[in-house]
Motif scaffolding. Structure first.
Motif, short mmCIF file in Angstrom:
data_model
loop_
_atom_site.label_atom_id
_atom_site.label_comp_id
_atom_site.label_asym_id
_atom_site.label_seq_id
_atom_site.Cartn_x
_atom_site.Cartn_y
_atom_site.Cartn_z
N UNK A 1 -5.69 -18.65 7.00
CA UNK A 1 -5.56 -19.37 5.73
C UNK A 1 -5.58 -18.44 4.52
N UNK A 2 -5.15 -17.18 4.70
CA UNK A 2 -5.13 -16.22 3.62
C UNK A 2 -3.79 -16.26 2.88
N UNK A 3 -3.82 -15.81 1.65
CA UNK A 3 -2.58 -15.52 0.93
C UNK A 3 -2.04 -14.20 1.49
N UNK A 4 -0.75 -13.96 1.30
CA UNK A 4 -0.17 -12.70 1.75
C UNK A 4 0.49 -12.01 0.57
N UNK A 5 0.03 -10.79 0.28
CA UNK A 5 0.64 -9.95 -0.76
C UNK A 5 1.66 -9.06 -0.08
N UNK A 6 2.92 -9.26 -0.42
CA UNK A 6 4.01 -8.50 0.20
C UNK A 6 5.14 -8.33 -0.79
N UNK A 7 5.93 -7.32 -0.57
CA UNK A 7 7.13 -7.12 -1.36
C UNK A 7 8.35 -7.61 -0.58
N UNK B 1 0.02 -5.95 -8.70
CA UNK B 1 -0.23 -7.11 -7.84
C UNK B 1 -1.49 -6.91 -7.00
N UNK B 2 -1.70 -5.69 -6.50
CA UNK B 2 -2.90 -5.39 -5.72
C UNK B 2 -4.15 -5.50 -6.60
N UNK B 3 -4.09 -4.99 -7.81
CA UNK B 3 -5.23 -5.07 -8.72
C UNK B 3 -5.56 -6.53 -9.04
N UNK B 4 -4.52 -7.35 -9.26
CA UNK B 4 -4.76 -8.77 -9.54
C UNK B 4 -5.37 -9.47 -8.33
N UNK B 5 -4.87 -9.18 -7.14
CA UNK B 5 -5.42 -9.80 -5.92
C UNK B 5 -6.88 -9.38 -5.73
N UNK B 6 -7.18 -8.12 -6.01
CA UNK B 6 -8.57 -7.64 -5.89
C UNK B 6 -9.46 -8.34 -6.91
N UNK C 1 10.62 2.60 -7.58
CA UNK C 1 11.06 1.23 -7.84
C UNK C 1 9.92 0.22 -7.74
N UNK C 2 8.91 0.47 -6.89
CA UNK C 2 7.94 -0.57 -6.57
C UNK C 2 6.48 -0.22 -6.83
N UNK C 3 6.14 1.03 -7.09
CA UNK C 3 4.73 1.41 -7.23
C UNK C 3 4.02 0.62 -8.31
N UNK C 4 4.66 0.45 -9.46
CA UNK C 4 4.01 -0.26 -10.56
C UNK C 4 3.76 -1.73 -10.20
N UNK D 1 0.85 -1.21 0.00
CA UNK D 1 0.00 0.00 0.00
C UNK D 1 0.88 1.25 0.00
N UNK D 2 1.93 1.26 0.82
CA UNK D 2 2.82 2.42 0.88
C UNK D 2 3.54 2.66 -0.45
N UNK D 3 3.92 1.58 -1.14
CA UNK D 3 4.53 1.75 -2.47
C UNK D 3 3.62 2.54 -3.39
N UNK D 4 2.33 2.25 -3.32
CA UNK D 4 1.36 2.89 -4.21
C UNK D 4 1.10 4.33 -3.78
N UNK D 5 0.81 4.55 -2.51
CA UNK D 5 0.44 5.91 -2.07
C UNK D 5 1.63 6.88 -2.08
#
Length: 187
Positions: A125-131, A42-47, A34-37, A25-29
């Motif tokens: 039992x969730x997936x984790x989206x992380x960099x 990845x966030x859009x795909x997870x959503x 280096x990481x926003x894109x 989230x911080x990468x985006x806001x």
């Protein structure tokens, strides 16, 4: 009635739930160059795949970039990010992960937010989206991660089942019983 056809129950496919780490989230806001894109994609795909979840720890970490709570809520709207409290089981697992970290020579004196985040995703039992997948792979080896490819700094979105590190580094090895889903050697 005995001759009536029975209704067939068809299992409903469940959509994955993805816990979102604050660094994404911080990468985006912050529009990190280096990481926003990667994080936005990845966030859009997870959503698109299913539901997104955060907890008060992620909310607090992201809040540091905002002066007003209304601006924070605009950045992580409750309509997009389900807000969950930290499960007590996750607190227990976070403590065990922290203990394993200290035994490996970690210098921090209190559990880091990543321990709570990983434990929350694991017990639910969730997936984790992380960099930042390295600590999660070590402390929560059965957690499904969505992370950049290690050999590609710009990252490629993928789901992965975490690598199995040495037994001495596994969270389950520090516990008498690893009955919490996502944390034991047989999960």
């Amino acid at each position: 009635m005995a001759n009536e056809p029975r209704a067939r129950l068809t299992p409903v496919a469940t959509r994955p739930v993805t816990f979102v780490d604050s660094n994404v989230i911080l990468d985006i806001v912050t529009e990190d160059p280096a990481w926003a894109e990667w994080s936005a994609d990845a966030l859009a795909q997870a959503r698109d795949d299913g539901q997104l979840v955060i907890n008060p720890i992620v909310y607090a970490e992201v809040s540091t970039g905002f002066g007003r709570i209304e601006d924070l809520d605009d950045a992580v709207p409750a309509d997009d990010f389900q807000r969950e409290t930290l499960p007590y089981e996750a607190g227990f697992i976070a403590g065990k992960a922290f203990l394993a970290y200290r035994r490996r020579g970690g210098q921090k004196r209190s559990p880091l937010p990543d321990f709570y985040i990983g434990a929350h995703a694991a017990v639910r039992g969730y997936r984790l989206l992380t960099r930042d997948a390295a600590r999660y792979r070590t402390c929560f080896p059965t957690l499904t991660l969505i992370a950049p490819e290690p050999e590609h700094p710009s990252g490629v979105h993928h789901d992965e089942r975490s690598d199995q590190p040495d037994q001495s580094m596994r969270l389950g090895a520090t516990m008498e019983s690893s009955e919490v889903p996502g944390t034991g050697p047989n999960d």
